[in-house]
Motif scaffolding. Structure first.
Motif, PDB file in Angstrom:
ATOM      1  N   TRP A   1       0.820  -1.208   0.000  1.00 54.17           N
ATOM      2  CA  TRP A   1       0.000   0.000   0.000  1.00 54.17           C
ATOM      3  C   TRP A   1       0.857   1.262   0.000  1.00 54.17           C
ATOM      4  O   TRP A   1       0.668   2.160  -0.822  1.00 54.17           O
ATOM      5  CB  TRP A   1      -0.948   0.010   1.203  1.00 54.17           C
ATOM      6  N   HIS A   2       1.809   1.351   0.921  1.00 55.78           N
ATOM      7  CA  HIS A   2       2.574   2.587   1.084  1.00 55.78           C
ATOM      8  C   HIS A   2       3.517   2.853  -0.083  1.00 55.78           C
ATOM      9  O   HIS A   2       3.854   4.008  -0.354  1.00 55.78           O
ATOM     10  CB  HIS A   2       3.350   2.558   2.406  1.00 55.78           C
ATOM     11  N   THR A   3       3.949   1.808  -0.774  1.00 53.59           N
ATOM     12  CA  THR A   3       4.828   2.009  -1.934  1.00 53.59           C
ATOM     13  C   THR A   3       4.038   2.099  -3.244  1.00 53.59           C
ATOM     14  O   THR A   3       4.635   2.350  -4.294  1.00 53.59           O
ATOM     15  CB  THR A   3       5.851   0.860  -2.048  1.00 53.59           C
ATOM     16  N   GLN A   4       2.732   1.860  -3.186  1.00 52.84           N
ATOM     17  CA  GLN A   4       1.858   1.893  -4.365  1.00 52.84           C
ATOM     18  C   GLN A   4       2.423   1.011  -5.493  1.00 52.84           C
ATOM     19  O   GLN A   4       2.559   1.443  -6.638  1.00 52.84           O
ATOM     20  CB  GLN A   4       1.672   3.326  -4.860  1.00 52.84           C
ATOM     21  N   THR A   5       2.709  -0.231  -5.143  1.00 55.48           N
ATOM     22  CA  THR A   5       3.352  -1.125  -6.108  1.00 55.48           C
ATOM     23  C   THR A   5       2.491  -2.321  -6.505  1.00 55.48           C
ATOM     24  O   THR A   5       3.003  -3.233  -7.161  1.00 55.48           O
ATOM     25  CB  THR A   5       4.695  -1.642  -5.550  1.00 55.48           C
ATOM     26  N   ILE A   6       1.205  -2.324  -6.175  1.00 52.48           N
ATOM     27  CA  ILE A   6       0.407  -3.482  -6.579  1.00 52.48           C
ATOM     28  C   ILE A   6       0.324  -3.567  -8.112  1.00 52.48           C
ATOM     29  O   ILE A   6       0.408  -4.648  -8.694  1.00 52.48           O
ATOM     30  CB  ILE A   6      -1.001  -3.476  -5.942  1.00 52.48           C
ATOM     31  N   GLY A   7       0.192  -2.426  -8.772  1.00 52.57           N
ATOM     32  CA  GLY A   7       0.109  -2.440 -10.237  1.00 52.57           C
ATOM     33  C   GLY A   7       1.395  -2.917 -10.881  1.00 52.57           C
ATOM     34  O   GLY A   7       1.386  -3.774 -11.775  1.00 52.57           O
ATOM     35  N   SER A   8       2.517  -2.379 -10.446  1.00 56.82           N
ATOM     36  CA  SER A   8       3.803  -2.777 -11.030  1.00 56.82           C
ATOM     37  C   SER A   8       4.141  -4.215 -10.668  1.00 56.82           C
ATOM     38  O   SER A   8       4.790  -4.922 -11.457  1.00 56.82           O
ATOM     39  CB  SER A   8       4.914  -1.829 -10.570  1.00 56.82           C
ATOM     40  N   ALA A   9       3.717  -4.683  -9.493  1.00 55.81           N
ATOM     41  CA  ALA A   9       3.940  -6.083  -9.118  1.00 55.81           C
ATOM     42  C   ALA A   9       3.150  -7.015 -10.034  1.00 55.81           C
ATOM     43  O   ALA A   9       3.658  -8.042 -10.485  1.00 55.81           O
ATOM     44  CB  ALA A   9       3.552  -6.308  -7.659  1.00 55.81           C
ATOM     45  N   MET A  10       1.911  -6.651 -10.329  1.00 54.47           N
ATOM     46  CA  MET A  10       1.105  -7.476 -11.229  1.00 54.47           C
ATOM     47  C   MET A  10       1.691  -7.488 -12.638  1.00 54.47           C
ATOM     48  O   MET A  10       1.627  -8.500 -13.337  1.00 54.47           O
ATOM     49  CB  MET A  10      -0.341  -6.975 -11.256  1.00 54.47           C
ATOM     50  N   ARG A  11       2.271  -6.372 -13.049  1.00 54.27           N
ATOM     51  CA  ARG A  11       2.864  -6.317 -14.390  1.00 54.27           C
ATOM     52  C   ARG A  11       4.006  -7.315 -14.550  1.00 54.27           C
ATOM     53  O   ARG A  11       4.331  -7.727 -15.672  1.00 54.27           O
ATOM     54  CB  ARG A  11       3.362  -4.901 -14.699  1.00 54.27           C
ATOM     55  N   PHE A  12       4.632  -7.710 -13.457  1.00 52.83           N
ATOM     56  CA  PHE A  12       5.705  -8.693 -13.531  1.00 52.83           C
ATOM     57  C   PHE A  12       5.189 -10.009 -14.120  1.00 52.83           C
ATOM     58  O   PHE A  12       5.905 -10.701 -14.847  1.00 52.83           O
ATOM     59  CB  PHE A  12       6.299  -8.910 -12.138  1.00 52.83           C
ATOM     60  N   TYR A  13       3.927 -10.346 -13.827  1.00 53.70           N
ATOM     61  CA  TYR A  13       3.305 -11.535 -14.433  1.00 53.70           C
ATOM     62  C   TYR A  13       3.152 -11.346 -15.941  1.00 53.70           C
ATOM     63  O   TYR A  13       3.345 -12.286 -16.716  1.00 53.70           O
ATOM     64  CB  TYR A  13       1.921 -11.777 -13.818  1.00 53.70           C
ATOM     65  N   TRP A  14       2.752 -10.169 -16.354  1.00 58.53           N
ATOM     66  CA  TRP A  14       2.602  -9.857 -17.779  1.00 58.53           C
ATOM     67  C   TRP A  14       3.943 -10.041 -18.489  1.00 58.53           C
ATOM     68  O   TRP A  14       4.013 -10.630 -19.571  1.00 58.53           O
ATOM     69  CB  TRP A  14       2.089  -8.426 -17.916  1.00 58.53           C
ATOM     70  N   GLU A  15       5.008  -9.545 -17.859  1.00 58.40           N
ATOM     71  CA  GLU A  15       6.348  -9.687 -18.431  1.00 58.40           C
ATOM     72  C   GLU A  15       6.744 -11.160 -18.533  1.00 58.40           C
ATOM     73  O   GLU A  15       7.310 -11.593 -19.549  1.00 58.40           O
ATOM     74  CB  GLU A  15       7.367  -8.934 -17.556  1.00 58.40           C
ATOM     75  N   ASN A  16       6.455 -11.932 -17.493  1.00 55.58           N
ATOM     76  CA  ASN A  16       6.846 -13.340 -17.503  1.00 55.58           C
ATOM     77  C   ASN A  16       6.044 -14.150 -18.520  1.00 55.58           C
ATOM     78  O   ASN A  16       6.546 -15.147 -19.052  1.00 55.58           O
ATOM     79  CB  ASN A  16       6.694 -13.938 -16.108  1.00 55.58           C
ATOM     80  N   ARG A  17       4.802 -13.732 -18.771  1.00 60.17           N
ATOM     81  CA  ARG A  17       4.026 -14.423 -19.815  1.00 60.17           C
ATOM     82  C   ARG A  17       4.696 -14.270 -21.172  1.00 60.17           C
ATOM     83  O   ARG A  17       4.662 -15.189 -22.008  1.00 60.17           O
ATOM     84  CB  ARG A  17       2.596 -13.860 -19.861  1.00 60.17           C
ATOM     85  N   LEU A  18       5.310 -13.127 -21.396  1.00 59.82           N
ATOM     86  CA  LEU A  18       5.983 -12.886 -22.674  1.00 59.82           C
ATOM     87  C   LEU A  18       7.329 -13.604 -22.768  1.00 59.82           C
ATOM     88  O   LEU A  18       7.862 -13.784 -23.867  1.00 59.82           O
ATOM     89  CB  LEU A  18       6.181 -11.378 -22.876  1.00 59.82           C
ATOM     90  N   GLN A  19       7.880 -13.988 -21.624  1.00 57.16           N
ATOM     91  CA  GLN A  19       9.166 -14.701 -21.598  1.00 57.16           C
ATOM     92  C   GLN A  19       9.035 -15.918 -20.678  1.00 57.16           C
ATOM     93  O   GLN A  19       9.612 -15.949 -19.598  1.00 57.16           O
ATOM     94  CB  GLN A  19      10.286 -13.786 -21.113  1.00 57.16           C
ATOM     95  N   PRO A  20       8.270 -16.918 -21.079  1.00 55.88           N
ATOM     96  CA  PRO A  20       8.026 -18.079 -20.214  1.00 55.88           C
ATOM     97  C   PRO A  20       9.278 -18.939 -20.049  1.00 55.88           C
ATOM     98  O   PRO A  20      10.251 -18.812 -20.800  1.00 55.88           O
ATOM     99  CB  PRO A  20       6.925 -18.838 -20.951  1.00 55.88           C
ATOM    100  N   LEU A  21       9.211 -19.823 -19.071  1.00 54.76           N
ATOM    101  CA  LEU A  21      10.357 -20.652 -18.715  1.00 54.76           C
ATOM    102  C   LEU A  21      10.372 -21.916 -19.573  1.00 54.76           C
ATOM    103  O   LEU A  21       9.980 -23.001 -19.138  1.00 54.76           O
ATOM    104  CB  LEU A  21      10.293 -20.997 -17.224  1.00 54.76           C
ATOM    105  N   ARG A  22      10.835 -21.769 -20.804  1.00 53.24           N
ATOM    106  CA  ARG A  22      10.879 -22.883 -21.745  1.00 53.24           C
ATOM    107  C   ARG A  22      12.316 -23.311 -22.005  1.00 53.24           C
ATOM    108  O   ARG A  22      13.228 -22.483 -22.006  1.00 53.24           O
ATOM    109  CB  ARG A  22      10.208 -22.487 -23.064  1.00 53.24           C
TER     110      ARG A  22
END
Length: 383
Positions: free
Chosen positions: A294-315
């Protein structure tokens, strides 16, 4: 690499604003007599939010966090927050530990004493570690990337630069959840630096190239079926995070009660608590982690990490293997329990432990068990 000491200092005005928002939560309705069946239970959440507003002491938590040595460095030009606690022993071994979502670096506080000062818990001081716990990009006090292109892959490169900058040419890595992905990429991309990796989770995008000469076993087929079923029934959060994180971030960054509902449900569902979340975690533990988002306002940027990983999956390509030895601690209430053969298609498994208790948040739930498994694995790998 230049490192700057860091201390957390949330302004009083932010704490007052948070309390006001919590007091003015606009609550939805819910089905009667269906607690937790459709998501976070309202009665429990009302009590939790009331305690957040009136009973929880952020200043005490802040003081506890600031007792740990924290720093800011800029590997790859990105501002990264990290905790760096040096070990007490004849030759502490360097270990970088990476958190995931919905956790943070605070997950590992109970683990630090066991790893950094093993003699204090009755273990051998020769097993001491220098522990580095960075906050993932876009999490906590680390910088939020302003443009696409920072997934677990790039984060592994940042961690390698960070560790080398701290004077550690060779080191070990540990991780669960998103941290497992980063730890794997560290070993994959920096084999000259990483002696071994200890995991308590296998990333969902892990995809070994199947060898026609080694068809799927019955256990592997059953695991993949279970994984598909889990994703259908429990994976809605991940689908949102990896496809439309920005849309959800407006609500979650604006409503602390909404943020609590989104995050705390996972601590209940993924831990070894049999539905009683406070059997596994104290309210204050949950709220320190939650307040950090909450205090760092990072929920949005934390969720974006999933978006990034979807584009670079562990193959992995056909025949590709990770050379560093791997230890896997499989906890009974973990959300994914892969068979050993599935992991062995890519990794050389040096240690496998079926834990007697614990879930997804292993460092917080079972720090003594986790630490002993880590100490045992790295013992023969120390220089």
């Amino acid at each position: 690499m230049h490192a700057t000491p860091f201390q957390i200092a949330v302004p009083d005005s932010e704490l007052a604003t948070l309390a006001q928002r919590l007091r003015h939560t606009r609550w939805p309705d819910e089905y009667a007599d269906e607690p937790w069946a459709l998501g976070t239970d309202m009665a429990w959440l009302r009590d939790f939010v009331h305690y957040w507003a009136t009973g929880y002491d952020w200043r005490a938590a802040e003081q506890r966090l600031n007792a740990e040595p924290q720093f800011i460095a800029r590997p790859g030009g990105l501002r990264i927050h990290y905790l760096h606690r040096r070990g007490t022993g004849p030759k502490p071994y360097p270990l970088v530990v990476t958190h995931g979502w919905p956790g943070s670096f605070v997950e590992f506080l109970p683990l630090l004493e066991h790893l950094c000062d093993p003699a204090s818990v009755g273990a051998d001081p020769a097993d001491a570690f220098d522990v580095v716990v960075p906050s993932l990009p876009g999490f906590g006090f680390s910088e939020r990337p302003s443009r696409p292109g920072t997934s677990a892959v790039q984060t592994a490169d940042l961690w390698a630069e960070l560790m080398r900058g701290l004077g550690y040419e060779r080191f070990g890595a540990q991780g669960g959840d998103l941290g497992a992905y980063v730890s794997i990429e560290l070993a994959r991309r920096h084999p000259k630096n990483v002696d071994g990796i200890h995991l308590n989770f296998l990333p969902s995008s892990y995809d070994p190239s199947l060898d026609a000469a080694a068809p799927l076993t019955d256990a592997e087929c059953a695991f993949l079926d279970e994984k598909t079923q889990w994703a259908a029934l429990e994976g809605g959060y991940a689908h949102v995070h990896s496809t439309r994180p920005q849309t959800a971030s407006y609500a979650l960054n604006d409503s602390p009660a909404g943020l609590a509902a989104w995050i705390v449900e996972k601590f209940r569902a993924w831990s070894d608590c049999d539905g009683d979340i406070e059997r596994a975690f104290k309210k204050d533990e949950l709220l320190t982690n939650l307040s950090l988002y909450w205090h760092t306002q990072t929920i949005g940027s934390a969720m974006r990490f999933y978006w990034e990983n979807r584009l670079q999956p562990l193959r992995f390509a056909a025949g590709e293997r990770v050379s560093a030895p791997l230890a896997f601690a499989r906890f009974p209430k973990e959300i994914s329990r892969p068979p050993q053969s599935w992991i062995g298609r890519v990794f050389d498994i040096a240690q496998w432990t079926d834990m007697p208790r614990g879930g997804h948040f292993a460092a917080l739930e079972q720090p003594a068990l986790m630490a002993e498994d880590i100490r045992r694995f790295f013992r023969p790998l120390r220089g």
